[in-house]
Design a protein around this motif. Structure first.
Motif, PDB file in Angstrom:
ATOM      1  N   LEU A  96       0.824  -1.210   0.000  1.00 44.62           N
ATOM      2  CA  LEU A  96       0.000   0.000   0.000  1.00 44.62           C
ATOM      3  C   LEU A  96       0.862   1.266   0.000  1.00 44.62           C
ATOM      4  N   LEU A  97       1.930   1.243   0.805  1.00 39.31           N
ATOM      5  CA  LEU A  97       2.802   2.420   0.855  1.00 39.31           C
ATOM      6  C   LEU A  97       3.493   2.640  -0.483  1.00 39.31           C
ATOM      7  N   ASN A  98       3.860   1.529  -1.128  1.00 42.40           N
ATOM      8  CA  ASN A  98       4.528   1.635  -2.419  1.00 42.40           C
ATOM      9  C   ASN A  98       3.569   2.134  -3.497  1.00 42.40           C
ATOM     10  N   LEU A  99       2.366   1.590  -3.495  1.00 42.46           N
ATOM     11  CA  LEU A  99       1.405   1.932  -4.552  1.00 42.46           C
ATOM     12  C   LEU A  99       0.819   3.333  -4.378  1.00 42.46           C
ATOM     13  N   VAL A 161      -8.480 -10.245  -5.663  1.00 37.98           N
ATOM     14  CA  VAL A 161      -7.499  -9.950  -6.733  1.00 37.98           C
ATOM     15  C   VAL A 161      -6.153  -9.571  -6.125  1.00 37.98           C
ATOM     16  N   GLY A 162      -6.201  -8.826  -5.054  1.00 36.57           N
ATOM     17  CA  GLY A 162      -4.974  -8.398  -4.406  1.00 36.57           C
ATOM     18  C   GLY A 162      -4.377  -7.168  -5.057  1.00 36.57           C
ATOM     19  N   LEU A 163      -3.248  -6.753  -4.503  1.00 38.63           N
ATOM     20  CA  LEU A 163      -2.574  -5.556  -5.021  1.00 38.63           C
ATOM     21  C   LEU A 163      -1.514  -5.982  -6.022  1.00 38.63           C
ATOM     22  N   VAL A 164      -1.427  -5.267  -7.112  1.00 39.04           N
ATOM     23  CA  VAL A 164      -0.423  -5.613  -8.147  1.00 39.04           C
ATOM     24  C   VAL A 164       0.347  -4.371  -8.590  1.00 39.04           C
ATOM     25  N   GLY A 165       1.506  -4.641  -9.175  1.00 38.62           N
ATOM     26  CA  GLY A 165       2.286  -3.577  -9.799  1.00 38.62           C
ATOM     27  C   GLY A 165       3.190  -2.805  -8.856  1.00 38.62           C
ATOM     28  N   MET A 166       3.616  -3.444  -7.757  1.00 44.93           N
ATOM     29  CA  MET A 166       4.548  -2.759  -6.859  1.00 44.93           C
ATOM     30  C   MET A 166       5.932  -2.705  -7.503  1.00 44.93           C
ATOM     31  N   PHE A 247       9.531  -8.943   1.014  1.00 42.84           N
ATOM     32  CA  PHE A 247      10.290  -9.532  -0.095  1.00 42.84           C
ATOM     33  C   PHE A 247       9.340 -10.015  -1.192  1.00 42.84           C
ATOM     34  N   ILE A 248       8.252 -10.683  -0.776  1.00 38.49           N
ATOM     35  CA  ILE A 248       7.274 -11.203  -1.741  1.00 38.49           C
ATOM     36  C   ILE A 248       6.682 -10.037  -2.555  1.00 38.49           C
ATOM     37  N   VAL A 249       6.327  -8.973  -1.841  1.00 38.88           N
ATOM     38  CA  VAL A 249       5.709  -7.803  -2.500  1.00 38.88           C
ATOM     39  C   VAL A 249       6.627  -7.215  -3.560  1.00 38.88           C
ATOM     40  N   HIS A 250       7.909  -7.090  -3.232  1.00 37.91           N
ATOM     41  CA  HIS A 250       8.821  -6.402  -4.154  1.00 37.91           C
ATOM     42  C   HIS A 250       9.540  -7.333  -5.125  1.00 37.91           C
ATOM     43  N   THR A 251       9.267  -8.614  -5.062  1.00 40.78           N
ATOM     44  CA  THR A 251       9.852  -9.502  -6.089  1.00 40.78           C
ATOM     45  C   THR A 251       8.738 -10.041  -7.000  1.00 40.78           C
ATOM     46  N   PHE A 252       7.698 -10.632  -6.393  1.00 36.63           N
ATOM     47  CA  PHE A 252       6.598 -11.142  -7.229  1.00 36.63           C
ATOM     48  C   PHE A 252       5.697 -10.001  -7.704  1.00 36.63           C
ATOM     49  N   ARG A 253       5.777  -8.861  -7.043  1.00 36.61           N
ATOM     50  CA  ARG A 253       5.044  -7.635  -7.395  1.00 36.61           C
ATOM     51  C   ARG A 253       3.529  -7.814  -7.388  1.00 36.61           C
ATOM     52  N   THR A 254       3.080  -8.781  -6.637  1.00 36.02           N
ATOM     53  CA  THR A 254       1.652  -8.974  -6.429  1.00 36.02           C
ATOM     54  C   THR A 254       1.460  -9.508  -5.017  1.00 36.02           C
TER      55      THR A 254
END
Lengths: 346, 247
Positions: A96-99, A161-166, A247-254
């Protein structure tokens, strides 16, 4: 002329006047460098198969979640059924902070640590107020409640769906190299957790940890400030779990709560701890790799997988030594080693 | 050294300890006796902070320790053994004693190797050095009792609370254990509050005896005074014996 000789406990390599020997006596196999080396060279053989590489990356991440959980289970003398709460908290915080605020991965890491630490600190009194089943039930409910929240506030968390595109942690330009990067980064994270947990369990804190796990009332009577230790061993592993989510957020980006917060994900992590060896920090690694491989291999079976996978796990739990799991087979002749082996001569 | 004043503890409708008062002087060996269910172990648990008293105060070394957590009481210098040994079953004897060494006193910078050296000294003292690498679950009852003693001594106590330390030991083991307790008292200069059912031992060992019955203190005095006390005889043998004067 190179000559190779196989002896009972060593392999000899002769080259002219030179002689090299490699001792293969089982006690030398316990060198962790061998394990790290084997894990590090795996990608060289499977580089053309990105699906296997992804599976092994997942195994590393499973282990990185299971290692702090093992530490927490020993240090708080309670079975936490909801470590994935911090996976959800950490993941959503950084995503959320990234998006929405455009924070880069480094500040989101700081925020993830802070949020996980604050929530864990708030919930830490449960480790000494609630005992046994009550603690397990409380920890079981929390991630499920959080999952409901992600659906309830779907406009923020994007529900199913979740958050995507980080933003990515790194980008090597080629997909293949990125997969390789993910593997090595996850391996690094897992090894770091393993190293930290190992250092703790082999220090005077490890002895205290073991005493609390054995009998917290007696430990308290021997001067151990059980409350302080329990708070630490609840908060610290929770932060480590949150970092895995980052790590998951910034590598898989979802990131979707539905993947990590439900009961089946938690059961998978608990089974990794049990199959790997509840009493051993290292057990999480073979446990995670076994689960990841079995899960991936059975996926091809289709819907029957939902029956076969639990059966395989139940079988493994029944066959493996109780409480000592896979690592127990390897370490059979030694005492449970969540505390250091101490020796003194007269 | 220890002052217990009007201490009361209820468990629901049961009054386990009722307004009990007594004091223990420095260097003394005080016996705490009474029939089963008299509240001896509850009183010990109140002193070492496992239970909080409903009323009354407990002072140790001029400090009010009423309701203080066990770990803080331990660091002030109170240590105990258990009626049913409570070792860390999956730990070696050396590791178990090392926990006491590390936490019994404030020693934030003590390394693990220093702690195990000191722990090995206490194991040697109670005669368990050769069993240093043995898991506690593999020890005999006598060895478990000695391990408990080593663990208690390793916290460097000023006051040692012994809870039926002779229970389950044969006569030879009992005399060995008794000798060990005397050695400990002499070498470490400790005060002892001792719960014991074996009258022969406690009457010889203690300088002062406190008798509890149904949670109340019914007598206090020297072993000789206690042996001739009508209330004590009645509590142990029944009213008939107290009246006939045949202890």
């Amino acid at each position: 002329m190179v000559r190779l000789e196989f002896r009972r406990d060593r392999i000899l390599l002769r080259w002219g006047e030179q002689k090299y020997e490699w001792v293969i006596e089982p006690r030398y196999w316990r060198n962790p460098a061998i394990g790290v080396f084997l894990l590090a060279i795996i990608p060289l053989f499977i580089l053309p198969y990105p699906n296997i590489l992804t599976m092994l990356t997942s195994a590393n991440l499973y282990a990185a979640i299971a290692i702090p959980l093992g530490l927490q289970m020993i240090g708080t003398a309670r079975v936490n059924f909801g470590p994935q709460l911090y996976l959800g908290l950490g993941g959503y915080t950084s995503a959320l902070l990234n998006l929405h605020l455009g924070w880069s991965p480094i500040p989101t890491l700081g925020a993830t640590i802070l949020v996980c630490a604050a929530v864990a600190l708030l919930l830490s009194p449960t480790t000494f107020i609630a005992k046994g089943l009550y603690f397990s039930l409380i920890t079981l409910i929390l991630p499920l409640t959080f999952l409901d929240v992600t659906f309830l506030y779907g406009d923020i968390f994007r529900g199913e769906v979740g958050l995507v595109g980080m933003s990515p942690l790194f980008n090597f330009g080629k997909v293949k190299w990125n997969y390789l990067g993910y593997f090595y980064f996850s391996l690094l994270l897992m090894l770091l957790y393993l190293f930290v947990s190992d250092k703790i369990s082999r220090s005077r804190f490890g002895v205290t940890l073991a005493a609390i796990n054995e009998n917290e009332d007696v430990a308290r009577m021997m001067g151990v400030d059980v409350t302080k230790y329990k708070v630490f061993y609840y908060v610290f592993p929770s932060i480590l779990t949150g970092i895995v989510a980052w790590f998951i957020v910034h590598t898989f980006r979802t990131f979707a709560g539905i993947t990590y917060l439900p009961l089946d994900f938690m059961i998978k992590i608990l089974i990794i701890v049990i199959i790997g060896g509840r009493a051993f920090v290292y057990g999480a690694v073979p446990g995670a790799y076994l689960i990841a491989v079995v899960e991936d291999s059975l996926r091809g079976l289709g819907p029957i997988n939902y029956f076969v996978f639990p059966l395989v796990l139940i079988g493994a739990i029944l066959i493996l030594p109780r409480g000592e799991g896979l690592w127990g087979l390897y370490h059979k002749r030694h005492h449970r080693d969540y505390f250091p082996t101490l020796h003194v001569r007269r | 050294m220890l002052e217990v004043r009007d201490v009361t503890k209820h468990f629901g409708g049961l009054c386990a300890v009722n307004e009990v008062s007594f004091s223990v002087k420095e260097g003394a060996v005080v016996g705490l006796i009474g029939p089963n269910g008299a509240g001896k172990t509850t009183l010990l648990n109140l002193i070492c902070g496992i239970y909080k008293p409903d009323a009354g105060t407990i002072r140790f070394a001029e400090k009010d320790i009423t309701g203080m957590p066990s770990n803080r009481i331990c660091r002030l210098g109170v240590s105990r053994t258990y009626q049913i040994p409570q070792p860390f079953y999956a730990m070696t004897t050396l590791t178990g004693v090392a926990v006491s060494v590390i936490h019994g006193k404030k020693r934030p910078h003590m390394s693990l190797s220093d702690a195990i050296l000191e722990a090995s000294y206490y194991l040697e003292f109670v005669g368990l050095f050769s069993k240093r690498d043995t898991l506690a679950r593999e020890l005999t009852i006598y060895e478990l009792r000695m391990l408990e003693l080593a663990r208690a001594l390793a916290t460097t106590p000023k006051l040692l609370l012994l809870d039926e330390v002779m229970a389950g030991l044969n006569p030879a083991e009992s005399s060995k254990a008794l000798e060990m307790i005397w050695n400990a008292q002499e070498q470490f200069d400790i005060t002892i509050l001792w719960i014991e059912h074996i009258m022969k031992i406690i009457m010889n060992a203690a300088q002062q005896i406190v008798v509890l019955h149904y949670g109340q203190k019914i007598a206090e005095g020297t072993p000789q005074e206690i042996a001739n006390d009508a209330k004590v005889i009645e509590a142990y043998l029944g009213g008939q014996y107290a009246q006939s004067g045949r202890p």
